[in-house]
Scaffold this motif. Structure first.
Motif, PDB file in Angstrom:
ATOM      1  N   VAL A 173       0.824  -1.211   0.000  1.00  0.00           N
ATOM      2  CA  VAL A 173       0.000   0.000   0.000  1.00  0.00           C
ATOM      3  C   VAL A 173       0.858   1.261   0.000  1.00  0.00           C
ATOM      4  O   VAL A 173       0.331   2.375   0.076  1.00  0.00           O
ATOM      5  CB  VAL A 173      -0.978   0.036   1.201  1.00  0.00           C
ATOM      6  CG1 VAL A 173      -1.861  -1.205   1.209  1.00  0.00           C
ATOM      7  CG2 VAL A 173      -0.230   0.185   2.522  1.00  0.00           C
ATOM      8  N   ALA A 174       2.168   1.102  -0.103  1.00  0.00           N
ATOM      9  CA  ALA A 174       3.079   2.252   0.004  1.00  0.00           C
ATOM     10  C   ALA A 174       2.728   3.378  -0.945  1.00  0.00           C
ATOM     11  O   ALA A 174       2.822   4.564  -0.594  1.00  0.00           O
ATOM     12  CB  ALA A 174       4.521   1.793  -0.221  1.00  0.00           C
ATOM     13  N   GLU A 175       2.319   3.045  -2.153  1.00  0.00           N
ATOM     14  CA  GLU A 175       2.050   4.079  -3.161  1.00  0.00           C
ATOM     15  C   GLU A 175       0.913   5.007  -2.764  1.00  0.00           C
ATOM     16  O   GLU A 175       0.781   6.114  -3.319  1.00  0.00           O
ATOM     17  CB  GLU A 175       1.734   3.428  -4.505  1.00  0.00           C
ATOM     18  CG  GLU A 175       0.480   2.576  -4.493  1.00  0.00           C
ATOM     19  CD  GLU A 175       0.226   1.915  -5.831  1.00  0.00           C
ATOM     20  OE1 GLU A 175       0.269   2.621  -6.856  1.00  0.00           O
ATOM     21  OE2 GLU A 175      -0.013   0.682  -5.846  1.00  0.00           O
ATOM     22  N   HIS A 176       0.085   4.598  -1.820  1.00  0.00           N
ATOM     23  CA  HIS A 176      -1.053   5.415  -1.413  1.00  0.00           C
ATOM     24  C   HIS A 176      -0.772   6.259  -0.159  1.00  0.00           C
ATOM     25  O   HIS A 176      -1.571   7.131   0.180  1.00  0.00           O
ATOM     26  CB  HIS A 176      -2.263   4.523  -1.144  1.00  0.00           C
ATOM     27  CG  HIS A 176      -2.634   3.643  -2.286  1.00  0.00           C
ATOM     28  ND1 HIS A 176      -3.073   4.138  -3.496  1.00  0.00           N
ATOM     29  CD2 HIS A 176      -2.607   2.283  -2.414  1.00  0.00           C
ATOM     30  CE1 HIS A 176      -3.321   3.137  -4.319  1.00  0.00           C
ATOM     31  NE2 HIS A 176      -3.039   2.007  -3.693  1.00  0.00           N
ATOM     32  N   ILE A 177       0.331   6.011   0.512  1.00  0.00           N
ATOM     33  CA  ILE A 177       0.602   6.657   1.796  1.00  0.00           C
ATOM     34  C   ILE A 177       1.093   8.080   1.606  1.00  0.00           C
ATOM     35  O   ILE A 177       1.973   8.342   0.788  1.00  0.00           O
ATOM     36  CB  ILE A 177       1.650   5.838   2.586  1.00  0.00           C
ATOM     37  CG1 ILE A 177       1.075   4.470   2.962  1.00  0.00           C
ATOM     38  CG2 ILE A 177       2.096   6.588   3.846  1.00  0.00           C
ATOM     39  CD1 ILE A 177       2.077   3.537   3.618  1.00  0.00           C
ATOM     40  N   THR A 178       0.508   9.007   2.353  1.00  0.00           N
ATOM     41  CA  THR A 178       0.961  10.396   2.353  1.00  0.00           C
ATOM     42  C   THR A 178       1.531  10.799   3.714  1.00  0.00           C
ATOM     43  O   THR A 178       2.141  11.862   3.830  1.00  0.00           O
ATOM     44  CB  THR A 178      -0.198  11.345   1.995  1.00  0.00           C
ATOM     45  OG1 THR A 178      -1.269  11.165   2.933  1.00  0.00           O
ATOM     46  CG2 THR A 178      -0.721  11.066   0.590  1.00  0.00           C
ATOM     47  N   ALA A 179       1.333   9.975   4.727  1.00  0.00           N
ATOM     48  CA  ALA A 179       1.819  10.261   6.079  1.00  0.00           C
ATOM     49  C   ALA A 179       3.330  10.082   6.160  1.00  0.00           C
ATOM     50  O   ALA A 179       3.951   9.415   5.333  1.00  0.00           O
ATOM     51  CB  ALA A 179       1.142   9.322   7.077  1.00  0.00           C
ATOM     52  N   GLU A 180       3.929  10.674   7.198  1.00  0.00           N
ATOM     53  CA  GLU A 180       5.312  10.368   7.537  1.00  0.00           C
ATOM     54  C   GLU A 180       5.322   9.114   8.400  1.00  0.00           C
ATOM     55  O   GLU A 180       4.515   8.978   9.321  1.00  0.00           O
ATOM     56  CB  GLU A 180       5.962  11.517   8.309  1.00  0.00           C
ATOM     57  CG  GLU A 180       7.408  11.227   8.694  1.00  0.00           C
ATOM     58  CD  GLU A 180       8.078  12.333   9.483  1.00  0.00           C
ATOM     59  OE1 GLU A 180       9.204  12.108   9.972  1.00  0.00           O
ATOM     60  OE2 GLU A 180       7.475  13.418   9.627  1.00  0.00           O
ATOM     61  N   LEU A 181       6.250   8.200   8.106  1.00  0.00           N
ATOM     62  CA  LEU A 181       6.321   6.932   8.826  1.00  0.00           C
ATOM     63  C   LEU A 181       7.632   6.798   9.592  1.00  0.00           C
ATOM     64  O   LEU A 181       8.667   7.326   9.164  1.00  0.00           O
ATOM     65  CB  LEU A 181       6.212   5.744   7.863  1.00  0.00           C
ATOM     66  CG  LEU A 181       5.003   5.652   6.944  1.00  0.00           C
ATOM     67  CD1 LEU A 181       4.982   4.297   6.240  1.00  0.00           C
ATOM     68  CD2 LEU A 181       3.701   5.876   7.698  1.00  0.00           C
ATOM     69  N   TYR A 182       7.565   6.070  10.693  1.00  0.00           N
ATOM     70  CA  TYR A 182       8.769   5.709  11.449  1.00  0.00           C
ATOM     71  C   TYR A 182       8.640   4.249  11.865  1.00  0.00           C
ATOM     72  O   TYR A 182       7.572   3.809  12.311  1.00  0.00           O
ATOM     73  CB  TYR A 182       8.942   6.565  12.703  1.00  0.00           C
ATOM     74  CG  TYR A 182      10.127   6.095  13.532  1.00  0.00           C
ATOM     75  CD1 TYR A 182      11.413   6.561  13.261  1.00  0.00           C
ATOM     76  CD2 TYR A 182       9.958   5.136  14.524  1.00  0.00           C
ATOM     77  CE1 TYR A 182      12.505   6.084  13.980  1.00  0.00           C
ATOM     78  CE2 TYR A 182      11.043   4.654  15.247  1.00  0.00           C
ATOM     79  CZ  TYR A 182      12.311   5.129  14.966  1.00  0.00           C
ATOM     80  OH  TYR A 182      13.388   4.639  15.664  1.00  0.00           O
ATOM     81  N   PHE A 183       9.749   3.510  11.752  1.00  0.00           N
ATOM     82  CA  PHE A 183       9.778   2.118  12.188  1.00  0.00           C
ATOM     83  C   PHE A 183      10.952   1.877  13.119  1.00  0.00           C
ATOM     84  O   PHE A 183      12.073   2.294  12.833  1.00  0.00           O
ATOM     85  CB  PHE A 183       9.905   1.166  10.990  1.00  0.00           C
ATOM     86  CG  PHE A 183       8.729   1.199  10.067  1.00  0.00           C
ATOM     87  CD1 PHE A 183       7.586   0.465  10.345  1.00  0.00           C
ATOM     88  CD2 PHE A 183       8.763   1.983   8.925  1.00  0.00           C
ATOM     89  CE1 PHE A 183       6.493   0.516   9.502  1.00  0.00           C
ATOM     90  CE2 PHE A 183       7.674   2.029   8.072  1.00  0.00           C
ATOM     91  CZ  PHE A 183       6.534   1.301   8.365  1.00  0.00           C
TER      92      PHE A 183
END
Length: 251
Positions: A173-183
């Motif tokens: 689903v990465a192509e749809h993400i607009t948020a900033e992510l942290y792992f």
């Protein structure tokens, strides 16, 4: 840190009623919302204490029982401290429940959680942040990709199976993400081997997603969970620093 007020709430969904824990600063002023996705052991005192700590930092936090189709929390009886000897019996009960929570069902539920937060008088207007642990990290990624206009930031800690070769893998689903992510990954975690971490990072980079992915050296799967033998206090504090920094940048 401010005083907080927590309570049990019920959230209507398309498939029933999800019990959840809601906590917010005691002054009652609307605050940015954080949806906290539980680990596999479920909504229990330790998860509520994590939600309390987030609320004390200035957020309204909702922690739903994502296994609600199988009953109210605790869905599976747990010891006060989960040691390695207890895990096989626990997962004999939890395993089928996890497998039944398909991405389609989980994202149907996510819409209900987001709608409930949007209507909550303690929630400020605007998109929310997500944080997830273990299987909750999977749900956080999927939610960020399914509802991109409603999620401003998402974090995942000791997540498993984030970038598999199955057609429902979260990294797709990465192509749809607009948020900033942290792992924050555990390097002693067989549920997320190095090749999956690489695949996840490559998918997010190719999609132009703002993200940071860190491997916590020496940490085991479940390092944030103080009621388990996997807990690592240093890694846990690192997780809090990273999560609160992400939320500070977002809100």
């Amino acid at each position: 840190m401010t005083a907080v007020q927590g309570t049990s709430v019920d959230i209507p969904t398309q498939d029933g009623t999800a019990d959840a824990y809601l906590v917010h600063p005691g002054d009652g002023v609307p605050r940015p919302a954080v949806l906290l996705y539980m680990d596999a052991f479920g909504l229990r005192p330790h998860l509520r204490s994590m939600a309390d700590r987030l609320a004390a930092a200035g957020y309204t936090v909702l922690a739903p029982n994502v296994f609600y189709r199988h009953g109210r929390a605790p869905v599976v009886e747990l010891p006060e401290f989960i040691d390695p000897a207890a895990r096989p019996e626990i997962f004999e009960s939890i395993g089928p429940i996890i497998r039944e929570l398909t991405p389609d069902l989980a994202m149907r539920d996510a819409a209900a959680y987001l709608d409930w937060l949007a209507a909550c008088p303690f929630t400020a207007n605007g998109p929310v942040a997500l944080t997830g642990y273990c299987l909750g990290a999977r749900l956080a990624v999927l939610t960020a990709g399914t509802y991109p206009d409603r999620v401003a930031a998402a974090a995942g800690f000791h997540g498993g199976r984030l970038a598999t070769d199955t057609p429902d893998s979260p990294h797709l689903v990465a192509e749809h993400i607009t948020a900033e992510l942290y792992f924050g990954h555990a390097d002693q975690d067989p549920s997320l081997p190095e090749e999956q971490i690489k695949r996840l990072d490559e998918a997010l980079t190719a999609a132009g997603v703002r993200h940071r992915s860190e491997v916590y050296t020496g940490a085991h799967h479940g390092f944030t969970q103080a009621d388990t033998a996997a807990y690592d206090s240093a890694a846990d504090e690192r997780h809090w620093e990273a999560l609160l920094a992400l939320l500070d940048r977002t809100f």
